[in-house]
Design a protein around this motif. Structure first.
Motif: not given
Length: 159
Positions: A80-105
């Motif tokens: 529900p955040s209106t300004d968080e576009f991603g976050h970096i976990h301690r292990a180095g992986f990220l959760h983030l949003t991507l532009p749709r054209p980049l998802l499948a590639p």
């Protein structure tokens, strides 16, 4: 290096083990070495308009990437955040949003997988787990994806 994310290089080796369709959605192996994660964080914090702190939508130990002036469309943010576009976990992986054209590639080339929450209709379908970079070459691709996410979130709707 600035890789083309519409035709990204193939990520070497097998995909990391993840929790798959479970929430919390975690990467379980193939983590970033401390130096690589530190550089990822440094580069993320250097993006214009970004500030960091505990995530609003994930475990507090993950580092939120938030915008002082979020201008992007609804699908550019981790709700529900209106300004968080991603976050970096301690292990180095990220959760983030991507532009749709980049998802499948990026998924097909072995860099990312769809976040299970994005399968729910009330959440954007643009949320992914971007696997932890293990070396400088992988960091280049991850940083390019991070910049694409930041660009989407910081660009005015409709432009």
């Amino acid at each position: 290096m600035n890789p083309n994310l519409l035709t990204p290089p193939r990520r070497h080796g097998e995909r990391p083990t993840t929790t798959g369709l479970e929430i919390p959605h975690d990467q379980l192996d193939m983590f970033s070495p401390p130096r690589v994660r530190a550089e990822l964080v440094k580069q993320a914090q250097a993006l214009p308009g970004v500030f960091t702190g505990p995530s609003q939508v994930s475990e507090p130990s993950s580092l939120a990437l938030r915008l002082r002036q979020p201008l992007g469309p609804w699908e550019a943010f981790l709700h529900p955040s209106t300004d968080e576009f991603g976050h970096i976990h301690r292990a180095g992986f990220l959760h983030l949003t991507l532009p749709r054209p980049l998802l499948a590639p990026l998924v097909e080339a072995g860099w990312a997988e769809q976040h299970p929450i994005s399968l729910r209709p009330e959440w954007p379908d643009t949320i992914v787990m971007l696997y932890a970079p293990r070396d400088d070459g992988e960091l280049d691709v991850v940083l390019a994806a991070l910049r694409a996410s930041w660009q989407q979130a910081s660009t005015e709707k409709g432009r």
